[in-house]
Design a protein around this motif. Structure first.
Motif, PDB file in Angstrom:
ATOM      1  N   LEU A 237       0.831  -1.210   0.000  1.00 41.12           N
ATOM      2  CA  LEU A 237       0.000   0.000   0.000  1.00 41.12           C
ATOM      3  C   LEU A 237       0.859   1.252   0.000  1.00 41.12           C
ATOM      4  O   LEU A 237       0.547   2.239  -0.688  1.00 41.12           O
ATOM      5  N   ALA A 238       1.953   1.213   0.780  1.00 44.04           N
ATOM      6  CA  ALA A 238       2.856   2.362   0.833  1.00 44.04           C
ATOM      7  C   ALA A 238       3.481   2.625  -0.527  1.00 44.04           C
ATOM      8  O   ALA A 238       3.560   3.779  -0.982  1.00 44.04           O
ATOM      9  N   VAL A 239       3.911   1.571  -1.199  1.00 45.64           N
ATOM     10  CA  VAL A 239       4.550   1.721  -2.514  1.00 45.64           C
ATOM     11  C   VAL A 239       3.547   2.244  -3.538  1.00 45.64           C
ATOM     12  O   VAL A 239       3.868   3.136  -4.342  1.00 45.64           O
ATOM     13  N   ILE A 240       2.331   1.710  -3.521  1.00 52.06           N
ATOM     14  CA  ILE A 240       1.292   2.181  -4.452  1.00 52.06           C
ATOM     15  C   ILE A 240       1.039   3.677  -4.254  1.00 52.06           C
ATOM     16  O   ILE A 240       0.930   4.446  -5.224  1.00 52.06           O
ATOM     17  N   TRP A 241       0.946   4.088  -3.000  1.00 55.23           N
ATOM     18  CA  TRP A 241       0.694   5.506  -2.704  1.00 55.23           C
ATOM     19  C   TRP A 241       1.848   6.386  -3.187  1.00 55.23           C
ATOM     20  O   TRP A 241       1.636   7.446  -3.787  1.00 55.23           O
ATOM     21  N   LEU A 242       3.089   5.945  -2.954  1.00 52.00           N
ATOM     22  CA  LEU A 242       4.249   6.743  -3.353  1.00 52.00           C
ATOM     23  C   LEU A 242       4.375   6.804  -4.874  1.00 52.00           C
ATOM     24  O   LEU A 242       4.713   7.862  -5.427  1.00 52.00           O
ATOM     25  N   VAL A 243       4.102   5.702  -5.548  1.00 50.24           N
ATOM     26  CA  VAL A 243       4.134   5.713  -7.016  1.00 50.24           C
ATOM     27  C   VAL A 243       3.069   6.655  -7.555  1.00 50.24           C
ATOM     28  O   VAL A 243       3.310   7.425  -8.501  1.00 50.24           O
ATOM     29  N   TRP A 244       1.900   6.628  -6.925  1.00 52.44           N
ATOM     30  CA  TRP A 244       0.806   7.529  -7.329  1.00 52.44           C
ATOM     31  C   TRP A 244       1.236   8.994  -7.206  1.00 52.44           C
ATOM     32  O   TRP A 244       0.996   9.802  -8.105  1.00 52.44           O
ATOM     33  N   LEU A 245       1.889   9.310  -6.103  1.00 49.42           N
ATOM     34  CA  LEU A 245       2.339  10.688  -5.889  1.00 49.42           C
ATOM     35  C   LEU A 245       3.406  11.085  -6.909  1.00 49.42           C
ATOM     36  O   LEU A 245       3.381  12.195  -7.448  1.00 49.42           O
ATOM     37  N   HIS A 246       4.358  10.192  -7.163  1.00 45.26           N
ATOM     38  CA  HIS A 246       5.458  10.527  -8.061  1.00 45.26           C
ATOM     39  C   HIS A 246       5.018  10.605  -9.519  1.00 45.26           C
ATOM     40  O   HIS A 246       5.658  11.300 -10.319  1.00 45.26           O
ATOM     41  N   LEU A 247       3.942   9.915  -9.844  1.00 47.33           N
ATOM     42  CA  LEU A 247       3.425  10.013 -11.212  1.00 47.33           C
ATOM     43  C   LEU A 247       2.532  11.231 -11.406  1.00 47.33           C
ATOM     44  O   LEU A 247       2.037  11.480 -12.492  1.00 47.33           O
TER      45      LEU A 247
END
Length: 321
Positions: free
Chosen positions: A187-197
């Motif tokens: 979940l943390a990785v999905i959220w961070l990828v979402w932010l960086h994209l």
């Protein structure tokens, strides 16, 4: 004795790091709490993974994830500790560290109360009075502020439930926390990828990578989470549980100091009465715990003393003509 002393020093160091950690997270006040929590989870997994790899214990994670029951317990604990970490971060960012420290002061008393409800444990008279004093403190603060100290209550109860359920898995703290951050990391990785994209226009661009100091602080949040826990878990095996419980009060005491002396948060008469009631309750609770510990040690020593007396008597009997 040297092992006990080194254990006490390690636990003091761990609780000091935890107690002063609001100063660290104040440096990241510009990072939104969800993003900060995601980074804390991700880099904690990196830290714990390296520790377990160095110890050759990565396979121990299977015990926390290998069965449906173990996975369910791990998921529940992960949700509780994540909620606790998130509220910790929010408390620092909105200037409510005093209320946060109150929550960690309340935790031992909430744990006793949860033991009564969930495990049908019996309270001593001293413990009943301590819980009632804590309830009185919360009531005073609720009336004085016009609202319940929800940060304190949520912190105390999430950590209390976390500790209660975690006892059902016979794992060390490093392995169990590693499993907990492992299940939350996707979940943390999905959220961070979402932010960086750039898919979340409300949050803007991600904080990580914006400047080197922020990025480094975010990465070190994993070590700040894991290193004191590693110290604590290694040392707690050498120190009596009662001693560990008393030393742990360093954590909320330093948080309280940071809130009032460094952050300059308001501390009025209502806070003074509330904290006085909580401190009296904790003193009473600690006194009961010390008395119970002494009683257990005396009862454990009694059989040894009796066997020694029997041995001496038999020797004296055999020495007679």
């Amino acid at each position: 004795m040297d092992q006990v002393k080194s254990g006490v020093l390690a636990i003091v160091a761990a609780c000091t790091i935890w107690g002063l950690s609001p100063l660290y997270y104040a440096l990241l006040i510009h990072v939104p709490p969800p993003e900060l929590l995601a980074h804390r989870t991700l880099w904690s997994l990196v830290f714990f993974g390296l520790i377990l790899l160095a110890q050759g214990r990565l396979g121990a994670l299977r015990a926390a994830l290998g069965t449906r029951r173990a996975l369910g317990i791990t998921l529940f604990c992960a949700l509780m500790i994540s909620a606790n970490w998130f509220l910790f971060i929010v408390s620092v960012q909105i200037g409510r560290v005093t209320e946060m420290s109150l929550g960690y002061y309340m935790f031992p008393l909430v744990a006793v109360l949860l033991g009564v409800v969930a495990l049908k444990e019996r309270l001593t008279r001293g413990q009943v009075i301590a819980v009632l004093l804590a309830a009185a403190g919360v009531t005073v603060l609720t009336i004085g502020q016009g609202a319940a100290p929800w940060i304190s209550l949520v912190l105390a109860f999430t950590f209390g439930l976390y500790s209660l359920v975690k006892k059902q898995l016979p794992l060390g703290p490093v392995v169990s926390v590693s499993a907990e951050v492992l299940v939350m990391t996707p979940l943390a990785v999905i959220w961070l990828v979402w932010l960086h994209l750039g898919q979340d226009p409300a949050s803007g661009s991600a904080a990580f990578g914006r400047d080197w100091s922020t990025s480094l602080l975010l990465m070190l949040s994993g070590a700040l989470t894991g290193f004191p826990l590693y110290l604590f878990s290694r040392a707690a095996q050498r120190v009596r549980l009662t001693t560990v419980g008393l030393i742990q009060y360093i954590n909320p005491t330093l948080q309280f100091f940071c809130a009032v002396a460094i952050f300059g948060e308001p501390f009025g008469a209502v806070h003074a009465v509330t904290f006085a009631l909580i401190w009296i309750a904790l003193a009473l609770y600690s006194g009961v715990a010390l008395a119970q510990d002494r009683a257990r040690r005396k009862s454990a020593m009694a059989p040894s003393a009796s066997s020694a007396q029997l041995t001496n008597s038999s020797r004296e009997g055999s020495a007679k003509p």
